[in-house]
Enzyme design. Structure first.
Site, PDB file in Angstrom:
ATOM      1  N   LEU A 142      10.775  24.303 -12.751  1.00 37.30           N
ATOM      2  CA  LEU A 142       9.499  23.609 -12.469  1.00 37.30           C
ATOM      3  C   LEU A 142       9.771  22.116 -12.472  1.00 37.30           C
ATOM      4  O   LEU A 142      10.506  21.629 -13.328  1.00 37.30           O
ATOM      5  CB  LEU A 142       8.484  23.978 -13.552  1.00 37.30           C
TER       6      LEU A 142
ATOM      7  N   ASP B 208       7.455  18.492 -10.607  1.00 38.54           N
ATOM      8  CA  ASP B 208       6.188  17.747 -10.629  1.00 38.54           C
ATOM      9  C   ASP B 208       4.899  18.578 -10.688  1.00 38.54           C
ATOM     10  O   ASP B 208       4.780  19.589  -9.992  1.00 38.54           O
ATOM     11  CB  ASP B 208       6.043  16.921  -9.344  1.00 38.54           C
TER      12      ASP B 208
ATOM     13  N   GLU C  19       7.872   7.250  -6.125  1.00 38.23           N
ATOM     14  CA  GLU C  19       7.436   8.577  -5.723  1.00 38.23           C
ATOM     15  C   GLU C  19       6.082   8.886  -6.355  1.00 38.23           C
ATOM     16  O   GLU C  19       5.653   8.242  -7.309  1.00 38.23           O
ATOM     17  CB  GLU C  19       8.419   9.626  -6.230  1.00 38.23           C
TER      18      GLU C  19
HETATM   19  C1  FRU Z   1       9.792  13.846  -7.777  1.00 37.36           C
HETATM   20  C2  FRU Z   1      10.108  14.484  -6.430  1.00 37.36           C
HETATM   21  C3  FRU Z   1       9.026  14.189  -5.419  1.00 37.36           C
HETATM   22  C4  FRU Z   1       9.154  15.313  -4.445  1.00 37.36           C
HETATM   23  C5  FRU Z   1       9.503  16.465  -5.351  1.00 37.36           C
HETATM   24  C6  FRU Z   1      10.401  17.501  -4.772  1.00 37.36           C
HETATM   25  O1  FRU Z   1      10.333  14.524  -8.873  1.00 37.36           O
HETATM   26  O2  FRU Z   1      11.364  14.049  -5.971  1.00 37.36           O
HETATM   27  O3  FRU Z   1       9.111  12.917  -4.820  1.00 37.36           O
HETATM   28  O4  FRU Z   1       7.985  15.538  -3.740  1.00 37.36           O
HETATM   29  O5  FRU Z   1      10.124  15.905  -6.498  1.00 37.36           O
HETATM   30  O6  FRU Z   1      10.538  18.594  -5.630  1.00 37.36           O
END
Ligand code: FRU
Length: 476
Positions: A26, A28, A211
């Site tokens: 798991l 985000d 992000e």
């Molecule tokens: C942050 C990230 C996001 C992306 C996701 C991919 O942890 O790199 O930017 O959407 O994880 O799993």
């Protein structure tokens, strides 16, 4: 064999009041929202291994942000535009009552020398249990980017609806000259999108890419939050947003986590108006390093209530957790004598909520306060406070297997004449420490052996301590 491992894990090691994946990986939180009378939390999920793989959106619902029920996975990486992963995004409720998800579809780009995918923004609609991708996906592609915007670093839309019914989204992007930038897009219907402006760029801030942006009002101000890549942080920029012109004027910024493990935070507004933040209790630099074999890798933080006081965002565990407290043990005015490591009857455990207040006594200032928890004497995690320099340190260098790249975190705290208040949540594989009413928060994943349950206190000088400790039960 595998199932046995999972059931052993469920019995002994699985966190009790933090959301974890059923199995596998798991990262985000996604689509954190209220819909149909419940909180919905989706998450970046890869069940087939305990490392990152092309992510789908796992899905869980809760009435109180503490007890989560897992639902069938919401969206899978099964289209040409998202075969590399259904990356992070958010959710809103549409005028017609549907739950709308906006996420990033990632697909391989054979021409990219760094092996990165092409990232576009996509939509799915659902009813709270099942979701369908919009036939017109993707709805925002790289050709909508302003000059210099990299379509391989274009992700994690945060969508919201303005009072006139039109939609906005802020999306993370990397610009070849300005570095990190957060872009503002607008749409009349949530499906046709136009680029509006650069809401904020990265000048003077850490990170080459931000992000997972979130953008939300808090106590009369507007907050732009993001995860910064490079040196990993979650930062909040405090300012004011003009809804007419789409301009954000920043006046201050702060880091939301002083420990190790909190990233990609998202907020939701509770029915009573509280703004609640949840994050991935891990970060991209530490997540894949661990010396222990468990059937899961990844968990969410405790949801945190946010308030703005004196220009600073304070964070506290959601009050809903208090309904799960049991077996209260209280100590008032416990005396700590110099260089004597003590235990207090009943103050131990790995699924607990502990409030502690330490202060100087009539003998004057003490030099050091130290607390070890999740301890068996050999393994422990240590919290230290030095009043003379107003500094708190969290040290997990003896916390057991799974050496992370950082084992010590430090933060300055407000000097309060030797007084320190902390609230510590322990849940099997983690410790979350809220300092002085949530002015600082330190989170740490620990893979310490589960039998290590002791808590000890130590002081150089003398001090007085109050403690309230509760066990957290599985059900209210
Ligand atoms: C942050 C990230 C996001 C992306 C996701 C991919 O942890 O790199 O930017 O959407 O994880 O799993």
């Amino acid at each position: 064999m595998k199932n046995q491992k999972l059931s052993q894990f469920n019995k002994n090691e699985r966190p009790v009041f933090h959301l974890t994946p059923e199995k596998g990986w798991l990262n985000d939180p996604n689509g954190f929202s209220r819909y149909g009378g419940k909180y919905h939390l989706f998450y970046q999920y890869y069940p087939d291994a305990t490392c990152w793989g092309p992510t789908r959106w796992g899905h869980a619902v809760s009435g109180d942000l503490i007890r989560w029920e897992r639902l069938p996975d919401a969206i899978m990486p099964d289209r040409d535009y998202d075969i590399g992963g259904c990356f992070s995004g958010t959710a809103v409720t549409c005028e017609d009552g549907r739950h709308m998800l906006m996420y990033t579809g990632c697909r391989p780009d054979p021409d990219d020398r760094q092996g990165r995918g092409l990232q576009t923004q996509c939509i799915a609609f659902g009813n709270g249990t099942s979701y369908e991708k919009y036939h017109g996906n993707p709805v925002i592609t790289g050709d909508k980017l302003p000059a210099g915007g990299d379509p391989h670093e274009f992700r994690d839309p945060k969508i919201w609806q303005e009072t006139d019914g039109t939609y906005r989204a802020v999306i993370a992007n990397h610009n070849e000259t300005h570095g990190a930038q957060i872009l503002l897009f607008r749409s009349g219907d949530g499906l046709q999108w136009e680029f509006e402006k650069v809401l904020a760029d990265g000048e003077g801030k850490p990170g080459w890419m931000w992000e997972c942006p979130d953008f939300f009002p808090l106590d009369g101000r507007d907050i732009l939050m993001a995860g910064t890549m490079g040196e990993v942080h979650t930062i909040c920029r405090i300012g004011d947003y003009d809804h007419e012109t789409g301009t954000f004027l920043e006046t201050a910024w702060q880091s939301m986590e002083q420990g190790f493990d909190f990233y990609a935070g998202q907020t939701v507004q509770a029915a009573d108006g509280r703004r609640i933040l949840i994050g991935w209790m891990q970060n991209p630099q530490t997540a894949e390093r661990r010396g222990i074999d468990l059937p899961i890798n990844g968990q969410m933080s405790i949801p945190r209530e946010l308030t703005l006081r004196g220009g600073r965002i304070l964070q506290k565990p959601v009050r809903e957790l208090e309904a799960y407290r049991t077996d209260e043990i209280i100590y008032r005015d416990a005396k700590l004598r110099s260089e004597e490591e003590i235990r207090l009857n009943g103050i131990r455990g790995r699924t607990i909520d502990l409030e502690l207040s330490v202060r100087a006594d009539e003998a004057g200032p003490y030099e050091l306060f130290r607390m070890r928890f999740a301890s068996d004497g050999q393994q422990y995690t240590e919290l230290r406070y030095e009043p003379a320099v107003s500094a708190v340190a969290l040290d997990r260098s003896h916390a057991g297997p799974g050496a992370a790249n950082r084992t010590e975190a430090k933060t300055d705290v407000r000097g309060r004449g030797g007084r320190l208040d902390v609230r510590i949540l322990l849940d099997k594989l983690s410790a979350e420490i809220f300092i002085n009413d949530g002015e600082q928060v330190m989170s740490a994943v620990i893979y310490t052996d589960r039998h290590a349950e002791d808590i000890t206190f130590y002081v150089k000088g003398t001090a007085i301590m109050d403690i309230a400790k509760y066990r957290i039960k599985e059900n209210k």
